[in-house]
Design an enzyme around this catalytic site. Structure first.
Site, PDB file in Angstrom:
ATOM      1  CB  SER A 103      -0.909   0.003   1.228  1.00 58.27           C
ATOM      2  OG  SER A 103      -1.700  -1.159   1.259  1.00 58.27           O
TER       3      SER A 103
HETATM    4  N1  SAM Z   1      -0.053  -5.171   4.232  1.00 59.50           N
HETATM    5  C1  SAM Z   1       0.612  -5.436   2.984  1.00 59.50           C
HETATM    6  C2  SAM Z   1       1.987  -4.853   2.917  1.00 59.50           C
HETATM    7  O1  SAM Z   1       2.421  -4.176   3.855  1.00 59.50           O
HETATM    8  O2  SAM Z   1       2.653  -5.106   1.900  1.00 59.50           O
HETATM    9  C3  SAM Z   1      -0.201  -5.025   1.784  1.00 59.50           C
HETATM   10  C4  SAM Z   1      -1.393  -5.832   1.644  1.00 59.50           C
HETATM   11  S1  SAM Z   1      -2.147  -5.905   0.073  1.00 59.50           S
HETATM   12  C5  SAM Z   1      -2.868  -4.330  -0.078  1.00 59.50           C
HETATM   13  C6  SAM Z   1      -3.481  -6.995   0.527  1.00 59.50           C
HETATM   14  C7  SAM Z   1      -3.056  -8.402   0.790  1.00 59.50           C
HETATM   15  O3  SAM Z   1      -4.174  -9.123   1.320  1.00 59.50           O
HETATM   16  C8  SAM Z   1      -2.637  -9.156  -0.465  1.00 59.50           C
HETATM   17  O4  SAM Z   1      -1.327  -9.637  -0.329  1.00 59.50           O
HETATM   18  C9  SAM Z   1      -3.653 -10.290  -0.569  1.00 59.50           C
HETATM   19  O5  SAM Z   1      -3.134 -11.480  -1.111  1.00 59.50           O
HETATM   20  C10 SAM Z   1      -4.062 -10.443   0.879  1.00 59.50           C
HETATM   21  N2  SAM Z   1      -5.333 -11.134   1.097  1.00 59.50           N
HETATM   22  C11 SAM Z   1      -6.494 -11.017   0.428  1.00 59.50           C
HETATM   23  N3  SAM Z   1      -7.432 -11.831   0.967  1.00 59.50           N
HETATM   24  C12 SAM Z   1      -6.835 -12.470   2.009  1.00 59.50           C
HETATM   25  C13 SAM Z   1      -7.265 -13.431   2.965  1.00 59.50           C
HETATM   26  N4  SAM Z   1      -8.514 -13.932   2.983  1.00 59.50           N
HETATM   27  N5  SAM Z   1      -6.393 -13.853   3.889  1.00 59.50           N
HETATM   28  C14 SAM Z   1      -5.111 -13.390   3.912  1.00 59.50           C
HETATM   29  N6  SAM Z   1      -4.643 -12.495   3.034  1.00 59.50           N
HETATM   30  C15 SAM Z   1      -5.498 -12.025   2.093  1.00 59.50           C
END
Ligand code: SAM
Length: 213
Positions: A61
């Site tokens: 993000s």
């Molecule tokens: N917090 C992260 C960082 O600092 O890089 C960025 C997160 S990114 C915007 C959102 C993440 O949520 C993605 O890597 C995606 O694969 C994950 N995601 C989506 N659905 C999910 C779930 N049900 N459980 C775990 N992770 C999930």
């Protein structure tokens, strides 16, 4: 490339100027080396004012959004925090600077593994990373003082509400697939009291309690 200079510029021109004021939060952003969390070919852009791709069609993000979500959690150093959506591990590192313990879940095992390697190399001993469906929460590790969801859904998954402590805070982007409201919720007598913070756009939360289908 002098990353320390880029990092200071990022904090001053993207975070302080937009109202991030908590000195502990700003200190964590001055310290954590964001360029270690992005693919090597993008490290020159690591401190830019936008999200970056990290593989598997996912993103790290925008720095401001990470800071705003972190500030809203009002961390004092003692909390146990659950993060859903490890991605690169950058948000987890920021949280680990400010809380007691961080548990983070990522649905793509390749991302979870890479994040764990990065966090281990940087010496974090208060972060647990797990690959799996974060909409189920992390029952064995709960309950949590704080929960942060870094992917979007129409509502807050019920297991996360159950695993949040009384008076605990949760932050998540809630809304439709291309437009959400960053929402802070506090658990009072077993129910969530919610406040909208601002508009935002996150990748979808894909799981048993989170998809848009
Ligand atoms: N917090 C992260 C960082 O600092 O890089 C960025 C997160 S990114 C915007 C959102 C993440 O949520 C993605 O890597 C995606 O694969 C994950 N995601 C989506 N659905 C999910 C779930 N049900 N459980 C775990 N992770 C999930």
């Amino acid at each position: 490339m002098d990353y320390a200079v880029l990092r200071k510029r990022m904090v001053d021109s993207q975070l302080v100027c937009r109202g991030i004021a908590d000195a502990r939060v700003l200190g964590a952003f001055y310290k954590v080396e964001r360029h270690k969390f992005v693919p090597e070919e993008l490290s020159a852009n690591a401190y830019a004012d936008y999200p970056l791709p990290i593989g598997e069609n996912q993103t790290i993000s925008q720095p401001y959004m990470v800071a705003l979500m972190t500030e809203c959690l009002s961390l004092n150093g003692q909390e146990k925090v659950l993060e859903i959506g490890t991605g690169s591990g950058y948000q987890a590192a920021i949280l680990a600077e400010l809380a007691g313990e961080v548990c983070t879940i990522e649905r793509f095992s390749a991302l979870a593994q890479r994040a764990k390697v990065t966090l281990d190399e940087l010496g974090y001993v208060n972060i647990k990373v797990k690959a799996g469906d974060g909409t189920l929460g992390w029952q064995e590790e709960g309950p949590f003082d704080r929960i942060i969801v870094t992917a979007a859904s129409r509502g807050i998954p019920s297991p996360l509400i159950e695993q949040l402590k009384e008076d605990g805070k949760l932050i998540a982007p809630i809304g439709e697939s291309f437009s959400q409201i960053l929402t802070v919720a506090q658990k009072k007598k077993g129910k969530l009291e919610t406040t909208g913070i601002c508009g935002c756009v996150f990748v979808p939360l894909v799981g048993k309690y989170g998809c848009y289908a």
